[in-house]
Write an enzyme that holds these catalytic residues in place. Structure first.
Site, PDB file in Angstrom:
ATOM      1  N   PRO A  32      41.565  20.458 104.642  1.00 41.51           N
ATOM      2  CA  PRO A  32      42.694  19.520 104.709  1.00 41.51           C
ATOM      3  C   PRO A  32      43.544  19.608 103.436  1.00 41.51           C
ATOM      4  O   PRO A  32      43.023  19.906 102.366  1.00 41.51           O
ATOM      5  CB  PRO A  32      42.036  18.144 104.822  1.00 41.51           C
ATOM      6  CG  PRO A  32      40.595  18.308 104.591  1.00 41.51           C
ATOM      7  CD  PRO A  32      40.265  19.766 104.595  1.00 41.51           C
ATOM      8  N   ASP A  33      44.853  19.334 103.610  1.00 39.04           N
ATOM      9  CA  ASP A  33      45.687  19.296 102.391  1.00 39.04           C
ATOM     10  C   ASP A  33      45.609  17.873 101.839  1.00 39.04           C
ATOM     11  O   ASP A  33      44.707  17.107 102.166  1.00 39.04           O
ATOM     12  CB  ASP A  33      47.120  19.776 102.714  1.00 39.04           C
ATOM     13  CG  ASP A  33      47.871  18.835 103.662  1.00 39.04           C
ATOM     14  OD1 ASP A  33      48.884  19.264 104.240  1.00 39.04           O
ATOM     15  OD2 ASP A  33      47.428  17.677 103.832  1.00 39.04           O
ATOM     16  N   PHE A  34      46.543  17.534 100.944  1.00 41.61           N
ATOM     17  CA  PHE A  34      46.433  16.244 100.244  1.00 41.61           C
ATOM     18  C   PHE A  34      47.371  15.191 100.816  1.00 41.61           C
ATOM     19  O   PHE A  34      46.974  14.059 101.061  1.00 41.61           O
ATOM     20  CB  PHE A  34      46.754  16.459  98.746  1.00 41.61           C
ATOM     21  CG  PHE A  34      45.775  17.356  98.054  1.00 41.61           C
ATOM     22  CD1 PHE A  34      46.052  18.707  97.854  1.00 41.61           C
ATOM     23  CD2 PHE A  34      44.558  16.850  97.618  1.00 41.61           C
ATOM     24  CE1 PHE A  34      45.137  19.540  97.214  1.00 41.61           C
ATOM     25  CE2 PHE A  34      43.636  17.683  96.976  1.00 41.61           C
ATOM     26  CZ  PHE A  34      43.928  19.023  96.773  1.00 41.61           C
ATOM     27  N   ARG A  35      48.655  15.589 101.046  1.00 39.06           N
ATOM     28  CA  ARG A  35      49.686  14.574 101.296  1.00 39.06           C
ATOM     29  C   ARG A  35      50.176  14.535 102.734  1.00 39.06           C
ATOM     30  O   ARG A  35      51.006  13.700 103.073  1.00 39.06           O
ATOM     31  CB  ARG A  35      50.878  14.815 100.326  1.00 39.06           C
ATOM     32  CG  ARG A  35      50.473  14.583  98.879  1.00 39.06           C
ATOM     33  CD  ARG A  35      51.567  14.890  97.872  1.00 39.06           C
ATOM     34  NE  ARG A  35      51.053  14.667  96.532  1.00 39.06           N
ATOM     35  CZ  ARG A  35      50.300  15.530  95.862  1.00 39.06           C
ATOM     36  NH1 ARG A  35      50.006  16.717  96.413  1.00 39.06           N
ATOM     37  NH2 ARG A  35      49.823  15.263  94.655  1.00 39.06           N
ATOM     38  N   ASN A 103      45.886  26.126  94.788  1.00 39.72           N
ATOM     39  CA  ASN A 103      44.618  25.890  95.465  1.00 39.72           C
ATOM     40  C   ASN A 103      43.443  26.305  94.587  1.00 39.72           C
ATOM     41  O   ASN A 103      43.585  27.160  93.716  1.00 39.72           O
ATOM     42  CB  ASN A 103      44.570  26.638  96.807  1.00 39.72           C
ATOM     43  CG  ASN A 103      45.645  26.150  97.749  1.00 39.72           C
ATOM     44  OD1 ASN A 103      46.222  25.087  97.539  1.00 39.72           O
ATOM     45  ND2 ASN A 103      45.945  26.941  98.773  1.00 39.72           N
ATOM     46  N   ASP A 105      40.334  27.006  96.075  1.00 36.02           N
ATOM     47  CA  ASP A 105      39.301  27.393  97.045  1.00 36.02           C
ATOM     48  C   ASP A 105      38.921  28.870  97.004  1.00 36.02           C
ATOM     49  O   ASP A 105      38.008  29.300  97.705  1.00 36.02           O
ATOM     50  CB  ASP A 105      39.760  27.007  98.482  1.00 36.02           C
ATOM     51  CG  ASP A 105      41.135  27.609  98.828  1.00 36.02           C
ATOM     52  OD1 ASP A 105      41.895  26.944  99.556  1.00 36.02           O
ATOM     53  OD2 ASP A 105      41.453  28.717  98.358  1.00 36.02           O
ATOM     54  N   HIS A 120      45.638  25.676  89.105  1.00 38.59           N
ATOM     55  CA  HIS A 120      44.797  24.475  89.022  1.00 38.59           C
ATOM     56  C   HIS A 120      43.318  24.816  88.964  1.00 38.59           C
ATOM     57  O   HIS A 120      42.483  23.943  89.180  1.00 38.59           O
ATOM     58  CB  HIS A 120      45.096  23.523  90.197  1.00 38.59           C
ATOM     59  CG  HIS A 120      46.475  22.956  90.132  1.00 38.59           C
ATOM     60  ND1 HIS A 120      47.121  22.393  91.207  1.00 38.59           N
ATOM     61  CD2 HIS A 120      47.360  22.905  89.110  1.00 38.59           C
ATOM     62  CE1 HIS A 120      48.330  21.992  90.843  1.00 38.59           C
ATOM     63  NE2 HIS A 120      48.505  22.304  89.572  1.00 38.59           N
TER      64      HIS A 120
HETATM   65  N1  APR Z   1      51.706  25.806 107.307  1.00 36.55           N
HETATM   66  C1  APR Z   1      52.760  25.451 106.524  1.00 36.55           C
HETATM   67  N2  APR Z   1      52.789  24.319 105.794  1.00 36.55           N
HETATM   68  C2  APR Z   1      51.708  23.508 105.879  1.00 36.55           C
HETATM   69  C3  APR Z   1      50.580  23.796 106.673  1.00 36.55           C
HETATM   70  C4  APR Z   1      50.611  25.003 107.411  1.00 36.55           C
HETATM   71  N3  APR Z   1      49.588  25.375 108.191  1.00 36.55           N
HETATM   72  N4  APR Z   1      49.681  22.780 106.522  1.00 36.55           N
HETATM   73  C5  APR Z   1      50.237  21.888 105.680  1.00 36.55           C
HETATM   74  N5  APR Z   1      51.446  22.329 105.296  1.00 36.55           N
HETATM   75  C6  APR Z   1      52.360  21.734 104.325  1.00 36.55           C
HETATM   76  C7  APR Z   1      52.530  20.244 104.464  1.00 36.55           C
HETATM   77  O1  APR Z   1      53.659  19.975 105.251  1.00 36.55           O
HETATM   78  C8  APR Z   1      52.750  19.808 103.000  1.00 36.55           C
HETATM   79  O2  APR Z   1      54.130  19.756 102.688  1.00 36.55           O
HETATM   80  O3  APR Z   1      51.762  21.971 103.070  1.00 36.55           O
HETATM   81  C9  APR Z   1      52.112  20.926 102.170  1.00 36.55           C
HETATM   82  C10 APR Z   1      50.867  20.482 101.435  1.00 36.55           C
HETATM   83  O4  APR Z   1      51.283  19.597 100.428  1.00 36.55           O
HETATM   84  P1  APR Z   1      50.186  18.837  99.562  1.00 36.55           P
HETATM   85  O5  APR Z   1      49.161  18.265 100.473  1.00 36.55           O
HETATM   86  O6  APR Z   1      50.932  17.940  98.626  1.00 36.55           O
HETATM   87  O7  APR Z   1      49.453  19.999  98.747  1.00 36.55           O
HETATM   88  P2  APR Z   1      49.997  20.739  97.454  1.00 36.55           P
HETATM   89  O8  APR Z   1      51.483  20.910  97.518  1.00 36.55           O
HETATM   90  O9  APR Z   1      49.176  21.964  97.302  1.00 36.55           O
HETATM   91  O10 APR Z   1      49.616  19.692  96.284  1.00 36.55           O
HETATM   92  C11 APR Z   1      49.820  20.131  94.958  1.00 36.55           C
HETATM   93  O11 APR Z   1      48.633  18.203  94.153  1.00 36.55           O
HETATM   94  O12 APR Z   1      46.833  16.799  94.225  1.00 36.55           O
HETATM   95  C12 APR Z   1      47.378  17.863  93.586  1.00 36.55           C
HETATM   96  O13 APR Z   1      46.147  19.471  92.444  1.00 36.55           O
HETATM   97  C13 APR Z   1      46.468  19.044  93.727  1.00 36.55           C
HETATM   98  O14 APR Z   1      47.081  21.371  93.914  1.00 36.55           O
HETATM   99  C14 APR Z   1      47.330  20.068  94.438  1.00 36.55           C
HETATM  100  C15 APR Z   1      48.728  19.614  94.087  1.00 36.55           C
END
Ligand code: APR
Length: 240
Positions: A32-35, A103, A105, A120
Protein backbone atom coordinates in the site's frame (compact mmCIF):
# COMPACT_ATOMS: atom_id res chain seq x y z
CA UNK A 1 -0.78 11.19 -31.06
CA UNK A 2 -2.06 9.29 -28.02
CA UNK A 3 -0.19 9.73 -24.76
CA UNK A 4 1.40 6.28 -24.61
CA UNK A 5 2.50 6.64 -28.24
CA UNK A 6 4.11 9.99 -27.35
CA UNK A 7 5.86 8.35 -24.38
CA UNK A 8 7.07 5.57 -26.67
CA UNK A 9 8.40 8.14 -29.17
CA UNK A 10 10.33 10.04 -26.51
CA UNK A 11 11.76 6.84 -25.02
CA UNK A 12 12.98 5.81 -28.46
CA UNK A 13 14.69 9.20 -28.98
CA UNK A 14 16.22 9.45 -25.47
CA UNK A 15 19.58 8.13 -24.24
CA UNK A 16 19.71 9.65 -20.78
CA UNK A 17 16.37 8.92 -19.13
CA UNK A 18 16.04 9.33 -15.37
CA UNK A 19 13.10 7.93 -13.42
CA UNK A 20 11.94 9.42 -10.12
CA UNK A 21 9.25 7.48 -8.24
CA UNK A 22 7.40 6.81 -5.03
CA UNK A 23 5.08 4.39 -3.29
CA UNK A 24 2.71 4.27 -6.27
CA UNK A 25 5.36 2.28 -8.18
CA UNK A 26 5.01 -0.58 -5.63
CA UNK A 27 1.22 -0.69 -5.12
CA UNK A 28 0.89 -3.11 -8.07
CA UNK A 29 3.26 -5.37 -6.09
CA UNK A 30 0.77 -5.36 -3.20
CA UNK A 31 2.48 -2.73 -1.04
CA UNK A 32 0.00 0.00 0.00
CA UNK A 33 1.08 3.59 -0.54
CA UNK A 34 0.73 6.30 2.11
CA UNK A 35 -1.71 9.00 1.02
CA UNK A 36 -4.20 7.27 -1.28
CA UNK A 37 -7.62 6.58 0.23
CA UNK A 38 -6.51 3.04 1.08
CA UNK A 39 -3.01 4.21 2.00
CA UNK A 40 -1.20 3.70 5.28
CA UNK A 41 -1.77 7.26 6.51
CA UNK A 42 -5.54 6.89 6.19
CA UNK A 43 -5.65 3.98 8.65
CA UNK A 44 -6.32 4.59 12.35
CA UNK A 45 -3.67 3.86 15.01
CA UNK A 46 -3.04 5.03 18.57
CA UNK A 47 -0.78 7.68 17.01
CA UNK A 48 -0.72 9.00 13.41
CA UNK A 49 1.70 6.86 11.33
CA UNK A 50 3.70 10.00 10.50
CA UNK A 51 4.27 10.37 14.27
CA UNK A 52 5.28 6.74 14.73
CA UNK A 53 7.67 6.92 11.76
CA UNK A 54 9.60 9.81 13.30
CA UNK A 55 13.02 9.98 14.92
CA UNK A 56 11.72 11.21 18.28
CA UNK A 57 9.10 8.45 18.46
CA UNK A 58 11.74 5.81 17.58
CA UNK A 59 13.96 7.10 20.40
CA UNK A 60 11.14 7.47 22.95
CA UNK A 61 9.01 4.39 22.20
CA UNK A 62 11.13 1.85 20.25
CA UNK A 63 8.90 -1.08 21.23
CA UNK A 64 5.78 0.65 19.85
CA UNK A 65 7.76 1.78 16.77
CA UNK A 66 8.81 -1.79 16.02
CA UNK A 67 5.29 -3.17 16.54
CA UNK A 68 4.03 -0.79 13.81
CA UNK A 69 7.14 -1.20 11.63
CA UNK A 70 7.05 -5.02 11.54
CA UNK A 71 3.29 -4.96 10.93
CA UNK A 72 3.05 -2.20 8.33
CA UNK A 73 6.44 -1.47 6.76
CA UNK A 74 7.85 -4.89 5.85
CA UNK A 75 6.52 -6.59 2.68
CA UNK A 76 9.36 -9.04 1.99
CA UNK A 77 7.16 -11.37 -0.07
CA UNK A 78 6.37 -8.56 -2.55
CA UNK A 79 7.73 -9.09 -6.08
CA UNK A 80 8.77 -6.46 -8.65
CA UNK A 81 5.88 -5.52 -10.97
CA UNK A 82 5.81 -4.48 -14.64
CA UNK A 83 6.94 -0.94 -13.77
CA UNK A 84 10.08 -2.11 -11.94
CA UNK A 85 10.86 -4.62 -14.69
CA UNK A 86 10.46 -2.14 -17.55
CA UNK A 87 12.70 0.41 -15.84
CA UNK A 88 15.37 -2.29 -15.39
CA UNK A 89 14.99 -3.18 -19.10
CA UNK A 90 15.39 0.49 -20.11
CA UNK A 91 18.62 0.68 -18.10
CA UNK A 92 19.92 -2.61 -19.54
CA UNK A 93 19.45 -1.32 -23.12
CA UNK A 94 21.32 1.88 -22.26
CA UNK A 95 18.42 4.36 -22.42
CA UNK A 96 17.84 4.89 -18.69
CA UNK A 97 20.71 6.08 -16.50
CA UNK A 98 19.25 6.07 -12.98
CA UNK A 99 16.22 5.26 -10.91
CA UNK A 100 15.67 7.68 -8.03
CA UNK A 101 13.18 6.31 -5.53
CA UNK A 102 11.50 7.37 -2.30
CA UNK A 103 10.64 3.71 -1.67
CA UNK A 104 12.43 1.57 0.90
CA UNK A 105 11.34 -1.86 -0.41
CA UNK A 106 14.35 -2.73 -2.61
CA UNK A 107 12.07 -3.82 -5.50
CA UNK A 108 13.94 -1.84 -8.17
CA UNK A 109 17.17 -3.75 -7.39
CA UNK A 110 15.17 -7.01 -7.20
CA UNK A 111 13.93 -6.26 -10.75
CA UNK A 112 17.54 -5.89 -11.95
CA UNK A 113 18.06 -2.10 -11.85
CA UNK A 114 21.71 -1.33 -11.14
CA UNK A 115 21.81 2.42 -10.47
CA UNK A 116 19.13 3.02 -7.82
CA UNK A 117 19.32 6.12 -5.63
CA UNK A 118 17.30 5.43 -2.47
CA UNK A 119 16.46 8.87 -1.09
CA UNK A 120 14.70 7.42 1.97
CA UNK A 121 16.95 4.39 2.56
CA UNK A 122 16.00 0.73 2.61
CA UNK A 123 14.41 -1.80 5.01
CA UNK A 124 17.04 -4.26 3.79
CA UNK A 125 19.80 -2.39 5.64
CA UNK A 126 19.80 -2.22 9.46
CA UNK A 127 22.55 -1.00 11.78
CA UNK A 128 23.33 -1.17 15.49
CA UNK A 129 23.09 2.37 16.86
CA UNK A 130 25.93 1.68 19.29
CA UNK A 131 28.62 -0.22 17.33
CA UNK A 132 27.37 0.25 13.73
CA UNK A 133 27.19 -3.50 13.00
CA UNK A 134 25.12 -4.33 9.88
CA UNK A 135 22.06 -6.58 10.19
CA UNK A 136 19.88 -8.17 7.48
CA UNK A 137 16.14 -7.45 7.64
CA UNK A 138 15.66 -11.03 8.95
CA UNK A 139 17.21 -9.86 12.25
CA UNK A 140 14.25 -7.48 12.57
CA UNK A 141 11.63 -9.97 11.36
CA UNK A 142 12.83 -12.84 13.53
CA UNK A 143 13.10 -10.86 16.76
CA UNK A 144 10.38 -9.78 19.17
CA UNK A 145 10.14 -6.34 20.76
CA UNK A 146 13.21 -4.14 20.37
CA UNK A 147 15.88 -5.82 18.15
CA UNK A 148 19.24 -5.69 19.90
CA UNK A 149 22.80 -6.12 18.70
CA UNK A 150 25.21 -8.57 20.36
CA UNK A 151 26.82 -5.49 21.93
CA UNK A 152 23.48 -4.54 23.53
CA UNK A 153 22.77 -1.57 21.26
CA UNK A 154 19.38 -1.08 19.55
CA UNK A 155 19.29 -2.00 15.84
CA UNK A 156 17.80 0.76 13.63
CA UNK A 157 16.57 0.38 10.03
CA UNK A 158 18.51 2.43 7.46
CA UNK A 159 15.28 4.31 6.66
CA UNK A 160 14.96 8.11 6.75
CA UNK A 161 12.37 8.79 9.46
CA UNK A 162 10.52 12.08 9.84
CA UNK A 163 12.78 14.69 11.50
CA UNK A 164 15.83 12.97 9.97
CA UNK A 165 17.80 14.37 7.04
CA UNK A 166 18.44 12.56 3.78
CA UNK A 167 21.91 11.33 2.86
CA UNK A 168 23.43 14.45 1.26
CA UNK A 169 25.58 12.44 -1.16
CA UNK A 170 22.55 10.52 -2.49
CA UNK A 171 20.54 13.72 -2.86
CA UNK A 172 23.37 15.47 -4.71
CA UNK A 173 23.83 12.51 -7.05
CA UNK A 174 20.08 12.48 -7.73
CA UNK A 175 20.16 16.20 -8.58
CA UNK A 176 23.17 15.68 -10.85
CA UNK A 177 21.45 12.85 -12.74
CA UNK A 178 18.28 14.91 -13.21
CA UNK A 179 20.21 17.99 -14.37
CA UNK A 180 21.87 15.86 -17.09
CA UNK A 181 18.76 13.91 -18.11
CA UNK A 182 17.30 14.34 -21.60
CA UNK A 183 14.04 12.87 -20.30
CA UNK A 184 12.67 12.83 -16.75
CA UNK A 185 9.94 10.31 -15.97
CA UNK A 186 8.18 10.86 -12.65
CA UNK A 187 5.69 8.27 -11.45
CA UNK A 188 3.72 6.87 -8.54
CA UNK A 189 4.32 9.75 -6.19
CA UNK A 190 2.12 12.48 -4.72
CA UNK A 191 5.15 14.85 -4.81
CA UNK A 192 4.07 15.92 -1.32
CA UNK A 193 7.27 15.36 0.66
CA UNK A 194 10.40 17.54 0.47
CA UNK A 195 13.27 17.65 -0.27
CA UNK A 196 12.47 14.64 -2.53
CA UNK A 197 9.65 16.42 -4.38
CA UNK A 198 11.94 19.40 -4.98
CA UNK A 199 14.00 17.30 -7.40
CA UNK A 200 11.47 18.18 -10.11
CA UNK A 201 12.89 21.74 -10.21
CA UNK A 202 16.28 20.40 -11.27
CA UNK A 203 15.06 19.23 -14.67
CA UNK A 204 15.34 21.81 -17.48
CA UNK A 205 14.56 19.70 -20.53
CA UNK A 206 11.27 19.52 -22.44
CA UNK A 207 10.45 15.86 -21.82
CA UNK A 208 9.04 15.83 -18.32
CA UNK A 209 6.61 12.92 -18.12
CA UNK A 210 4.32 12.51 -15.09
CA UNK A 211 2.57 9.14 -14.73
CA UNK A 212 0.31 9.08 -11.67
CA UNK A 213 -3.10 7.73 -10.70
CA UNK A 214 -4.19 10.89 -8.83
CA UNK A 215 -3.44 14.57 -9.56
CA UNK A 216 -0.30 16.07 -7.98
CA UNK A 217 0.60 19.73 -7.17
CA UNK A 218 3.11 19.67 -10.07
CA UNK A 219 0.88 18.37 -12.87
CA UNK A 220 1.08 21.62 -14.81
CA UNK A 221 4.90 21.25 -15.10
CA UNK A 222 4.55 18.01 -17.09
CA UNK A 223 5.20 18.08 -20.84
CA UNK A 224 3.27 14.79 -20.92
CA UNK A 225 0.76 13.94 -18.16
CA UNK A 226 -0.49 10.35 -18.18
CA UNK A 227 -3.08 9.55 -15.48
CA UNK A 228 -3.31 5.85 -14.68
CA UNK A 229 -1.55 2.78 -13.31
CA UNK A 230 2.19 3.03 -13.94
CA UNK A 231 2.73 -0.74 -14.25
CA UNK A 232 0.04 -0.99 -16.92
CA UNK A 233 1.33 2.09 -18.75
CA UNK A 234 5.04 1.20 -18.75
CA UNK A 235 4.35 -2.42 -19.74
CA UNK A 236 3.17 -1.02 -23.13
CA UNK A 237 6.58 0.57 -23.82
CA UNK A 238 8.96 -1.27 -26.13
CA UNK A 239 12.66 -0.82 -25.45
CA UNK A 240 14.18 -2.25 -28.60
N1 APR B 1 0.15 3.79 -10.63
C1 APR B 1 0.34 5.14 -10.64
N2 APR B 1 0.20 5.91 -9.55
C2 APR B 1 -0.16 5.29 -8.40
C3 APR B 1 -0.38 3.90 -8.31
C4 APR B 1 -0.22 3.14 -9.49
N3 APR B 1 -0.40 1.82 -9.51
N4 APR B 1 -0.72 3.60 -7.02
C5 APR B 1 -0.72 4.77 -6.34
N5 APR B 1 -0.38 5.77 -7.17
C6 APR B 1 -0.17 7.18 -6.85
C7 APR B 1 -1.22 7.78 -5.95
O1 APR B 1 -2.20 8.40 -6.73
C8 APR B 1 -0.40 8.81 -5.14
O2 APR B 1 -0.45 10.08 -5.75
O3 APR B 1 1.05 7.21 -6.15
C9 APR B 1 1.04 8.29 -5.22
C10 APR B 1 1.57 7.80 -3.89
O4 APR B 1 1.73 8.93 -3.07
P1 APR B 1 2.14 8.73 -1.55
O5 APR B 1 1.28 7.67 -0.95
O6 APR B 1 2.17 10.09 -0.94
O7 APR B 1 3.61 8.11 -1.61
P2 APR B 1 4.95 8.91 -1.89
O8 APR B 1 4.73 10.01 -2.88
O9 APR B 1 5.97 7.89 -2.24
O10 APR B 1 5.29 9.53 -0.44
C11 APR B 1 6.54 10.17 -0.30
O11 APR B 1 6.20 10.28 2.07
O12 APR B 1 5.63 9.29 4.05
C12 APR B 1 6.66 9.66 3.26
O13 APR B 1 8.76 8.65 3.30
C13 APR B 1 7.45 8.44 2.88
O14 APR B 1 8.61 8.03 0.81
C14 APR B 1 7.37 8.44 1.37
C15 APR B 1 7.10 9.89 1.05
Amino acid sequence: MDKVAQLQQWVKESRNIVFFGGAGVSTESGIPDFRSVDGLYQQKYAYPPETILSHSFFMAKPEEFYRFYRDKMLYLQAKPNAAHLKLAELEACGRLKAVITQNIDGLHQAAGSKKVLELHGSVLRNYCQKCGKFYEVQAILQSQGIPRCACGGIIKPDVVLYEESLDEAVLEEAMRCIAQADMLMIGGTSLAVYPAAGLIYGYHGRRLVLINRDPTPHDQKADLLIPGKIGEILSQIKTA
